[in-house]
Enzyme design. Structure first.
Site, PDB file in Angstrom:
ATOM      1  N   GLU A 196       0.866  -1.183   0.000  1.00 46.74           N
ATOM      2  CA  GLU A 196       0.000   0.000   0.000  1.00 46.74           C
ATOM      3  C   GLU A 196       0.898   1.227   0.000  1.00 46.74           C
ATOM      4  O   GLU A 196       1.805   1.342   0.832  1.00 46.74           O
ATOM      5  CB  GLU A 196      -0.934   0.051   1.217  1.00 46.74           C
TER       6      GLU A 196
ATOM      7  N   ASP B  23       9.399   8.205   0.348  1.00 43.62           N
ATOM      8  CA  ASP B  23       8.564   8.875  -0.653  1.00 43.62           C
ATOM      9  C   ASP B  23       8.377   7.910  -1.811  1.00 43.62           C
ATOM     10  O   ASP B  23       9.345   7.344  -2.324  1.00 43.62           O
ATOM     11  CB  ASP B  23       9.265  10.156  -1.137  1.00 43.62           C
TER      12      ASP B  23
ATOM     13  N   ASP C 299      -3.517  11.657  -1.495  1.00 45.58           N
ATOM     14  CA  ASP C 299      -3.627  13.125  -1.422  1.00 45.58           C
ATOM     15  C   ASP C 299      -4.012  13.671  -2.796  1.00 45.58           C
ATOM     16  O   ASP C 299      -3.440  13.266  -3.809  1.00 45.58           O
ATOM     17  CB  ASP C 299      -2.290  13.728  -0.967  1.00 45.58           C
TER      18      ASP C 299
ATOM     19  N   LYS D  70      -3.925  21.495  -7.307  1.00 43.52           N
ATOM     20  CA  LYS D  70      -3.399  22.416  -8.337  1.00 43.52           C
ATOM     21  C   LYS D  70      -2.881  21.632  -9.538  1.00 43.52           C
ATOM     22  O   LYS D  70      -2.152  20.639  -9.374  1.00 43.52           O
ATOM     23  CB  LYS D  70      -2.255  23.251  -7.749  1.00 43.52           C
TER      24      LYS D  70
ATOM     25  N   THR E 142     -10.448   1.558   5.163  1.00 47.37           N
ATOM     26  CA  THR E 142      -9.275   2.292   5.614  1.00 47.37           C
ATOM     27  C   THR E 142      -9.740   3.331   6.651  1.00 47.37           C
ATOM     28  O   THR E 142     -10.953   3.565   6.802  1.00 47.37           O
ATOM     29  CB  THR E 142      -8.580   3.023   4.444  1.00 47.37           C
ATOM     30  N   GLU E 143      -8.775   3.975   7.305  1.00 48.80           N
ATOM     31  CA  GLU E 143      -9.148   5.004   8.277  1.00 48.80           C
ATOM     32  C   GLU E 143      -9.946   6.134   7.607  1.00 48.80           C
ATOM     33  O   GLU E 143     -10.982   6.566   8.107  1.00 48.80           O
ATOM     34  CB  GLU E 143      -7.883   5.579   8.940  1.00 48.80           C
ATOM     35  N   TYR E 144      -9.470   6.584   6.453  1.00 51.61           N
ATOM     36  CA  TYR E 144     -10.152   7.676   5.737  1.00 51.61           C
ATOM     37  C   TYR E 144     -11.507   7.224   5.195  1.00 51.61           C
ATOM     38  O   TYR E 144     -12.450   8.000   5.162  1.00 51.61           O
ATOM     39  CB  TYR E 144      -9.254   8.207   4.609  1.00 51.61           C
ATOM     40  N   GLU E 145     -11.582   5.977   4.785  1.00 54.75           N
ATOM     41  CA  GLU E 145     -12.853   5.448   4.253  1.00 54.75           C
ATOM     42  C   GLU E 145     -13.922   5.475   5.344  1.00 54.75           C
ATOM     43  O   GLU E 145     -15.070   5.868   5.099  1.00 54.75           O
ATOM     44  CB  GLU E 145     -12.622   4.022   3.745  1.00 54.75           C
TER      45      GLU E 145
HETATM   46  N1  SAM Z   1      -4.338   5.256   3.071  1.00 54.34           N
HETATM   47  C1  SAM Z   1      -4.749   5.809   4.331  1.00 54.34           C
HETATM   48  C2  SAM Z   1      -6.251   5.768   4.470  1.00 54.34           C
HETATM   49  O1  SAM Z   1      -6.942   5.547   3.470  1.00 54.34           O
HETATM   50  O2  SAM Z   1      -6.739   5.922   5.600  1.00 54.34           O
HETATM   51  C3  SAM Z   1      -4.195   7.247   4.496  1.00 54.34           C
HETATM   52  C4  SAM Z   1      -4.723   8.274   3.550  1.00 54.34           C
HETATM   53  S1  SAM Z   1      -3.951   9.870   3.750  1.00 54.34           S
HETATM   54  C5  SAM Z   1      -5.056  10.964   3.029  1.00 54.34           C
HETATM   55  C6  SAM Z   1      -2.664   9.818   2.532  1.00 54.34           C
HETATM   56  C7  SAM Z   1      -1.359   9.314   3.096  1.00 54.34           C
HETATM   57  O3  SAM Z   1      -0.443   9.142   2.015  1.00 54.34           O
HETATM   58  C8  SAM Z   1      -0.702  10.264   4.074  1.00 54.34           C
HETATM   59  O4  SAM Z   1      -0.348   9.565   5.243  1.00 54.34           O
HETATM   60  C9  SAM Z   1       0.523  10.772   3.334  1.00 54.34           C
HETATM   61  O5  SAM Z   1       1.602  11.094   4.183  1.00 54.34           O
HETATM   62  C10 SAM Z   1       0.837   9.598   2.428  1.00 54.34           C
HETATM   63  N2  SAM Z   1       1.567   9.984   1.201  1.00 54.34           N
HETATM   64  C11 SAM Z   1       1.238  10.990   0.358  1.00 54.34           C
HETATM   65  N3  SAM Z   1       2.130  11.078  -0.661  1.00 54.34           N
HETATM   66  C12 SAM Z   1       3.033  10.088  -0.442  1.00 54.34           C
HETATM   67  C13 SAM Z   1       4.185   9.664  -1.137  1.00 54.34           C
HETATM   68  N4  SAM Z   1       4.596  10.306  -2.237  1.00 54.34           N
HETATM   69  N5  SAM Z   1       4.885   8.620  -0.656  1.00 54.34           N
HETATM   70  C14 SAM Z   1       4.469   7.989   0.478  1.00 54.34           C
HETATM   71  N6  SAM Z   1       3.386   8.342   1.185  1.00 54.34           N
HETATM   72  C15 SAM Z   1       2.665   9.383   0.743  1.00 54.34           C
END
Ligand code: SAM
Length: 213
Positions: free
Chosen positions: A43, A95, A117, A121, A192-195
């Site tokens: 993931e 990253d 995310d 933009k 998921t947490e966000y879901e």
């Molecule tokens: N997947 C989880 C959920 O659905 O509950 C978390 C969603 S949260 C909105 C997005 C997560 O992706 C954040 O924790 C962020 O730090 C991580 N993230 C964003 N861009 C990333 C990247 N380029 N590489 C690794 N993680 C990233």
């Protein structure tokens, strides 16, 4: 999502046995991390790790790696693993831009993108995890018959993601604009947490499953 002022998160991560600290050294050798030859699923943008933990608990014959960019967020997943350890799950703080340094060609059986995310933009479009730039990275590490599963409650991001498929050489296997009312696609769904958060306030959840043409 970033939790601020969590003191010492980098130190706790550095000491954690649940984190693979030098992921680039395991490129092509993830079986060695788990000590078996089970398939590997990842993931990207795991957040606090609920989805990965539930999936790993339900599928002990699959190995999972959760990738998260921020230490303060990853810390939460580590804390959960300390309460309930899973031998088929490990984490990387990285990253996702560097994903091809961590996994070899075809090494990954499935990629999950959950509530990525949105980067609203236009000039940031290439940072979106379902963008064609990221799809090209996934193409390099995903097995030939591999799948990507993407869920979001963000309609603009979902429409963007659908538009990226054809130019990048991917096809839809399944798609819904209301996962929680889609009898077929809901089977086996792990929240998921966000879901949990967004569906509880009535937002429809969008999902696709894609494969290569
Ligand atoms: N997947 C989880 C959920 O659905 O509950 C978390 C969603 S949260 C909105 C997005 C997560 O992706 C954040 O924790 C962020 O730090 C991580 N993230 C964003 N861009 C990333 C990247 N380029 N590489 C690794 N993680 C990233």
């Amino acid at each position: 999502m970033r939790l601020r002022n969590v003191t010492g998160s980098r130190e706790i991560i550095a000491d954690s046995r649940f984190v693979v600290h030098e992921p680039f050294e395991y490129k092509g050798k993830w079986n060695a991390v788990f000590g078996n030859d089970h398939p590997l699923q990842i993931e990207i943008g795991m957040g606090k790790g609920r989805f990965m933990m539930d999936l790993a608990a339900a599928n002990p014959d699959i190995n999972y790696v959760g990738i998260e960019k921020y230490s303060t967020v990853l810390l939460r997943a580590i804390q959960k693993m300390e309460e309930h350890e899973l031998s088929n799950l490990r984490f990387i703080r990285m990253d996702a831009e560097d994903i091809c340094e961590a996994f070899d060609m075809g090494e990954v059986a499935k990629i999950y993108l959950n509530f990525s995310d949105p980067w609203p933009k236009d000039r940031h479009a290439k940072r979106r995890l379902p963008s064609r730039q990221f799809l090209a990275r996934y193409d390099a590490i995903l097995a030939k018959d591999g799948r990507i599963e993407f869920k979001t409650d963000n309609m603009d991001l979902f429409d963007f993601a659908l538009g990226e498929l054809e130019p990048a050489g991917w096809q839809l296997e399944a798609v819904t604009r209301d996962l929680h009312h889609d009898e077929k696609m809901l089977v086996g769904n792990i929240m998921t947490e966000y879901e949990e958060k967004f569906s509880s306030i009535g937002n429809p959840i969008y999902k696709y499953i894609i494969f290569r043409s």
